[in-house]
Design a protein around this motif. Structure first.
Motif, PDB file in Angstrom:
ATOM      1  N   MET A   1     -48.388 -60.910  14.922  1.00  0.00           N
ATOM      2  CA  MET A   1     -49.330 -61.444  15.930  1.00  0.00           C
ATOM      3  C   MET A   1     -49.015 -60.387  17.129  1.00  0.00           C
ATOM      4  O   MET A   1     -49.779 -60.050  17.915  1.00  0.00           O
ATOM      5  CB  MET A   1     -48.870 -62.631  16.295  1.00  0.00           C
ATOM      6  CG  MET A   1     -49.402 -63.667  15.096  1.00  0.00           C
ATOM      7  SD  MET A   1     -51.143 -63.579  14.901  1.00  0.00           S
ATOM      8  CE  MET A   1     -51.367 -65.184  13.917  1.00  0.00           C
ATOM      9  N   TYR A   2     -47.855 -60.347  17.594  1.00  0.00           N
ATOM     10  CA  TYR A   2     -47.371 -59.595  19.011  1.00  0.00           C
ATOM     11  C   TYR A   2     -47.937 -58.332  18.579  1.00  0.00           C
ATOM     12  O   TYR A   2     -48.434 -57.655  19.862  1.00  0.00           O
ATOM     13  CB  TYR A   2     -46.057 -59.747  19.298  1.00  0.00           C
ATOM     14  CG  TYR A   2     -45.377 -58.778  20.301  1.00  0.00           C
ATOM     15  CD1 TYR A   2     -45.693 -58.655  21.521  1.00  0.00           C
ATOM     16  CD2 TYR A   2     -44.812 -57.296  20.027  1.00  0.00           C
ATOM     17  CE1 TYR A   2     -45.171 -57.956  22.574  1.00  0.00           C
ATOM     18  CE2 TYR A   2     -44.450 -56.381  20.603  1.00  0.00           C
ATOM     19  CZ  TYR A   2     -44.609 -56.693  21.887  1.00  0.00           C
ATOM     20  OH  TYR A   2     -44.100 -55.870  22.856  1.00  0.00           O
ATOM     21  N   ASN A   3     -47.539 -57.405  17.691  1.00  0.00           N
ATOM     22  CA  ASN A   3     -47.953 -55.934  17.555  1.00  0.00           C
ATOM     23  C   ASN A   3     -49.475 -55.730  17.752  1.00  0.00           C
ATOM     24  O   ASN A   3     -49.582 -54.553  17.943  1.00  0.00           O
ATOM     25  CB  ASN A   3     -47.192 -55.459  16.210  1.00  0.00           C
ATOM     26  CG  ASN A   3     -46.741 -54.203  16.342  1.00  0.00           C
ATOM     27  OD1 ASN A   3     -46.145 -53.708  17.235  1.00  0.00           O
ATOM     28  ND2 ASN A   3     -47.246 -53.213  15.585  1.00  0.00           N
TER      29      ASN A   3
ATOM     30  N   ILE B   1     -28.018 -50.171  21.621  1.00  0.00           N
ATOM     31  CA  ILE B   1     -29.337 -50.138  21.724  1.00  0.00           C
ATOM     32  C   ILE B   1     -30.031 -49.604  20.746  1.00  0.00           C
ATOM     33  O   ILE B   1     -30.159 -48.590  20.452  1.00  0.00           O
ATOM     34  CB  ILE B   1     -29.841 -49.456  22.922  1.00  0.00           C
ATOM     35  CG1 ILE B   1     -28.975 -49.946  24.190  1.00  0.00           C
ATOM     36  CG2 ILE B   1     -31.277 -49.491  23.199  1.00  0.00           C
ATOM     37  CD1 ILE B   1     -29.159 -51.511  24.710  1.00  0.00           C
ATOM     38  N   ILE B   2     -30.875 -50.515  20.086  1.00  0.00           N
ATOM     39  CA  ILE B   2     -31.734 -50.122  18.856  1.00  0.00           C
ATOM     40  C   ILE B   2     -33.103 -50.559  19.112  1.00  0.00           C
ATOM     41  O   ILE B   2     -33.266 -51.621  19.263  1.00  0.00           O
ATOM     42  CB  ILE B   2     -30.988 -50.601  17.569  1.00  0.00           C
ATOM     43  CG1 ILE B   2     -29.782 -50.057  17.124  1.00  0.00           C
ATOM     44  CG2 ILE B   2     -31.839 -50.076  16.214  1.00  0.00           C
ATOM     45  CD1 ILE B   2     -28.990 -50.941  15.997  1.00  0.00           C
ATOM     46  N   PRO B   3     -34.162 -49.761  19.095  1.00  0.00           N
ATOM     47  CA  PRO B   3     -35.560 -50.226  19.231  1.00  0.00           C
ATOM     48  C   PRO B   3     -36.056 -51.251  18.223  1.00  0.00           C
ATOM     49  O   PRO B   3     -35.498 -51.313  17.089  1.00  0.00           O
ATOM     50  CB  PRO B   3     -36.232 -48.832  19.103  1.00  0.00           C
ATOM     51  CG  PRO B   3     -35.442 -47.533  19.653  1.00  0.00           C
ATOM     52  CD  PRO B   3     -34.055 -48.241  19.076  1.00  0.00           C
ATOM     53  N   LEU B   4     -36.887 -52.211  18.414  1.00  0.00           N
ATOM     54  CA  LEU B   4     -37.249 -52.960  17.789  1.00  0.00           C
ATOM     55  C   LEU B   4     -37.939 -52.322  16.244  1.00  0.00           C
ATOM     56  O   LEU B   4     -37.358 -52.927  15.391  1.00  0.00           O
ATOM     57  CB  LEU B   4     -38.138 -54.149  18.486  1.00  0.00           C
ATOM     58  CG  LEU B   4     -38.771 -54.862  17.646  1.00  0.00           C
ATOM     59  CD1 LEU B   4     -37.808 -56.139  17.227  1.00  0.00           C
ATOM     60  CD2 LEU B   4     -39.774 -55.944  18.229  1.00  0.00           C
ATOM     61  N   TYR B   5     -38.700 -51.694  16.827  1.00  0.00           N
ATOM     62  CA  TYR B   5     -39.384 -51.028  15.480  1.00  0.00           C
ATOM     63  C   TYR B   5     -38.417 -50.424  14.669  1.00  0.00           C
ATOM     64  O   TYR B   5     -38.724 -50.548  13.338  1.00  0.00           O
ATOM     65  CB  TYR B   5     -40.572 -50.007  16.111  1.00  0.00           C
ATOM     66  CG  TYR B   5     -41.461 -49.554  14.999  1.00  0.00           C
ATOM     67  CD1 TYR B   5     -42.428 -50.344  14.881  1.00  0.00           C
ATOM     68  CD2 TYR B   5     -41.150 -48.451  14.148  1.00  0.00           C
ATOM     69  CE1 TYR B   5     -43.554 -49.958  13.728  1.00  0.00           C
ATOM     70  CE2 TYR B   5     -42.065 -47.894  13.077  1.00  0.00           C
ATOM     71  CZ  TYR B   5     -43.226 -48.931  13.035  1.00  0.00           C
ATOM     72  OH  TYR B   5     -44.213 -48.781  11.985  1.00  0.00           O
ATOM     73  N   THR B   6     -37.471 -50.008  15.069  1.00  0.00           N
ATOM     74  CA  THR B   6     -36.456 -49.076  14.229  1.00  0.00           C
ATOM     75  C   THR B   6     -35.534 -50.135  13.625  1.00  0.00           C
ATOM     76  O   THR B   6     -35.639 -50.130  11.975  1.00  0.00           O
ATOM     77  CB  THR B   6     -35.335 -48.513  14.944  1.00  0.00           C
ATOM     78  OG1 THR B   6     -36.034 -47.325  15.822  1.00  0.00           O
ATOM     79  CG2 THR B   6     -34.347 -47.801  14.126  1.00  0.00           C
ATOM     80  N   MET B   7     -35.399 -51.290  13.958  1.00  0.00           N
ATOM     81  CA  MET B   7     -34.704 -52.292  13.243  1.00  0.00           C
ATOM     82  C   MET B   7     -35.612 -53.057  12.235  1.00  0.00           C
ATOM     83  O   MET B   7     -35.209 -53.099  11.014  1.00  0.00           O
ATOM     84  CB  MET B   7     -34.357 -53.461  14.277  1.00  0.00           C
ATOM     85  CG  MET B   7     -33.034 -53.148  15.213  1.00  0.00           C
ATOM     86  SD  MET B   7     -32.650 -54.528  16.136  1.00  0.00           S
ATOM     87  CE  MET B   7     -33.711 -54.730  17.407  1.00  0.00           C
ATOM     88  N   VAL B   8     -36.814 -53.113  12.583  1.00  0.00           N
ATOM     89  CA  VAL B   8     -37.784 -53.707  11.538  1.00  0.00           C
ATOM     90  C   VAL B   8     -37.973 -52.758  10.649  1.00  0.00           C
ATOM     91  O   VAL B   8     -38.116 -53.092   9.275  1.00  0.00           O
ATOM     92  CB  VAL B   8     -38.962 -54.198  12.278  1.00  0.00           C
ATOM     93  CG1 VAL B   8     -40.102 -54.691  11.402  1.00  0.00           C
ATOM     94  CG2 VAL B   8     -38.706 -55.497  13.297  1.00  0.00           C
ATOM     95  N   THR B   9     -38.387 -51.632  10.979  1.00  0.00           N
ATOM     96  CA  THR B   9     -38.952 -50.631   9.920  1.00  0.00           C
ATOM     97  C   THR B   9     -37.857 -49.836   9.066  1.00  0.00           C
ATOM     98  O   THR B   9     -38.222 -49.315   7.744  1.00  0.00           O
ATOM     99  CB  THR B   9     -39.979 -49.822  10.629  1.00  0.00           C
ATOM    100  OG1 THR B   9     -40.870 -50.505  11.266  1.00  0.00           O
ATOM    101  CG2 THR B   9     -40.758 -48.846   9.379  1.00  0.00           C
ATOM    102  N   PHE B  10     -36.937 -49.357   9.818  1.00  0.00           N
ATOM    103  CA  PHE B  10     -36.005 -48.446   9.214  1.00  0.00           C
ATOM    104  C   PHE B  10     -34.594 -48.932   8.850  1.00  0.00           C
ATOM    105  O   PHE B  10     -33.680 -48.366   8.575  1.00  0.00           O
ATOM    106  CB  PHE B  10     -35.654 -47.328   9.892  1.00  0.00           C
ATOM    107  CG  PHE B  10     -37.274 -46.408  10.279  1.00  0.00           C
ATOM    108  CD1 PHE B  10     -37.798 -46.013   9.345  1.00  0.00           C
ATOM    109  CD2 PHE B  10     -37.677 -46.453  11.793  1.00  0.00           C
ATOM    110  CE1 PHE B  10     -39.020 -45.262   9.587  1.00  0.00           C
ATOM    111  CE2 PHE B  10     -38.867 -45.601  11.751  1.00  0.00           C
ATOM    112  CZ  PHE B  10     -39.457 -45.246  10.658  1.00  0.00           C
ATOM    113  N   THR B  11     -34.352 -50.379   8.876  1.00  0.00           N
ATOM    114  CA  THR B  11     -33.138 -51.166   8.266  1.00  0.00           C
ATOM    115  C   THR B  11     -33.524 -52.118   7.774  1.00  0.00           C
ATOM    116  O   THR B  11     -34.643 -52.840   7.583  1.00  0.00           O
ATOM    117  CB  THR B  11     -32.379 -51.510   9.490  1.00  0.00           C
ATOM    118  OG1 THR B  11     -32.605 -52.376  10.439  1.00  0.00           O
ATOM    119  CG2 THR B  11     -32.090 -50.216  10.583  1.00  0.00           C
TER     120      THR B  11
END
Length: 471
Positions: free
Chosen positions: A364-366, A397-407
């Motif tokens: 929803m936020y995205n 520091i890990i960007p949110l998108y990186t955490m969600v998409t690449f991990t």
């Protein structure tokens, strides 16, 4: 008619209801473990259908989904059929294009075709000798105490099947989930967003992609947007997301062209005026729903996965990936509890519910980020700061998108870490700004400038402005 799915060896029988993406993948997971698997799908076999019914929004395959596919030996095959997208390509109203990378160099998501992926998963499930496919089977009712299910067939007949475990993978409007609603202490909510979506096709030009193919193209327009994902046939699937009331205002072909000339002028020569008008009125705008529920199981008899448990709006590209991750999380818990359904199912609910609710909220936020924030200089600045900090402090520091998409960082933990990082970074930026102001003030006090050298007479300033105007 009632039939028993038991075999002489009396393996446990798992009935997977729903032959979509998550259902077909789940059939592979259970069959690989040696269970007798029966898959039931309300539609005909899409591999033989002339027209495939259902949603067609292109899918973005990322790390979580790839890990699940890898577990059943399908990752390489599916990746080979996808198109890498390394960045968002932002299309401004004036036609300017600006890329925003998704992650580090070499990191990308894949544009994959939904129907083709579904066919590949069904074929993979069918290769297991302990799997039986049942198409044109509509679930009418089932009993949690006995595991008995009743299906309606196209010819009007009914069929009853008994299973040790029922796995509901039958989508956002799940027939399996209806039984949950009859029970106490089952939380359920669904939210329709006020925006709908409509798909348009951008054909190849001179046999090649009409735009750069290795990007997810976005036309953000604050309250609405359009995106485009590449396909293997060198077309783009463009999806317009807009409030229903705005869709309803456009009633003629001329109004379609006028709307696109105003908000998406660079797309008209790429899509073509005739194609644009034809696609726009081919189907009405479709609705998008977000579903949350808890728990995901009933005793040791039934469990919900995929959209049946947590339908999400498509704006984080995680709907399919979250559903695929359901399969691998369940499989990991099966290892942990030695395939004891009475322990596995409640643990699956405990582990998965907070993560799925978190990704539903992030999706929803995205949508706001994609249609509005990407136009913001502050958003772009913060992206730059986040990436710089990630480069120098990759474990902190890990960007949110990186955490969600690449991990495979758990969704709810990624959100918690994101909020913490935002506080730290914003306070750091504030302290830096205050420090710069105080430092500058101190230097000015210690070394005051010659005011006379700084003053320019009003007459000279006016003369310069007049000279500039006459250039």
């Amino acid at each position: 008619m009632e039939r028993s799915t038991s075999r002489q060896s009396r393996k446990k029988v798992v009935a997977v209801v729903g032959g979509g993406l998550v259902g077909a993948l789940n059939a592979c997971f259970f069959a690989k473990r040696g269970f007798d698997v029966e898959l039931f799908e309300i539609r005909e076999d899409i591999r033989r259908a002339k027209i495939v019914k259902g949603r067609s929004i292109n899918l973005a395959l990322s790390h979580r989904g790839r890990q699940a596919l890898k577990h059943v030996g399908l990752e390489e095959k599916i990746v080979a059929q996808g198109i890498p997208m390394h960045a968002r390509m932002i299309h401004s109203l004036n036609g300017k294009q600006s890329p925003i990378p998704y992650g580090r160099k070499g990191q990308y998501i894949l544009s994959v075709d939904r129907a083709n992926l579904n066919k590949e998963l069904l074929t993979a499930a069918e290769t297991y000798p302990n799997t039986k496919m049942n198409f044109d089977h509509k679930l009418q009712d089932w009993n949690a105490e006995t595991g008995l299910m009743t299906f309606a067939r196209l010819d009007g007949s009914k069929e009853q099947v008994k299973a040790d475990l029922i796995v509901g993978c039958d989508g956002a409007f799940s027939a399996v989930r209806k039984q949950f609603l009859r029970r106490s202490r089952f939380d359920y909510s669904q939210t329709y967003i006020p925006h709908g979506y409509m798909e348009l096709t951008m054909l190849p030009i001179n046999g090649e992609f009409a735009m750069k193919p290795n990007y997810l193209h976005i036309w953000p327009r604050n309250t609405f947007m359009m995106i485009a994902l590449p396909n293997l046939d060198k077309t783009f699937t463009c999806t317009l997301f807009m409030p229903f009331e705005d869709f309803e205002k456009i009633t003629t072909g001329d109004e379609v062209i006028e709307f696109f000339q105003k908000y998406f002028p660079d797309t008209i020569p790429l899509i073509g005026a005739d194609t644009l008008q034809r696609d726009y009125f081919r189907l009405p705008a479709q609705a998008m729903v977000s579903v949350k529920c808890n728990p995901y199981h009933i005793g040791d008899a039934c469990v919900l996965m995929g959209d049946a448990a947590h339908a999400v709006v498509p704006f984080y590209g995680q709907g399919m990936n979250a559903g695929f991750e359901d399969c691998i999380v369940f499989d990991e818990i099966m290892d942990q509890f030695n395939e004891d359904f009475s322990a596995v199912l409640p643990e699956y609910t405990r582990v998965r519910v907070p993560d799925d609710h978190a990704i539903a909220d992030l999706a929803m936020y995205n949508y706001i980020e994609m249609r509005a924030h990407v136009n913001s200089k502050w958003f772009l600045f913060r992206k730059y700061v986040d990436n710089i900090l990630y480069f120098f402090m990759p474990k902190t520091i890990i960007p949110l998108y990186t955490m969600v998409t690449f991990t495979r960082t758990r969704y709810h933990e990624a959100v918690k870490r994101w909020h913490w990082q935002n506080k730290v970074i914003n306070r750091g930026l504030l302290l830096s700004a205050v420090g710069a102001v105080l430092g500058g003030s101190y230097l000015l006090i210690k070394n005051p400038p010659d005011i006379n050298k700084l003053i320019v007479s009003a007459e000279k300033m006016w003369d310069r402005l007049v000279a500039l105007r006459t250039l």
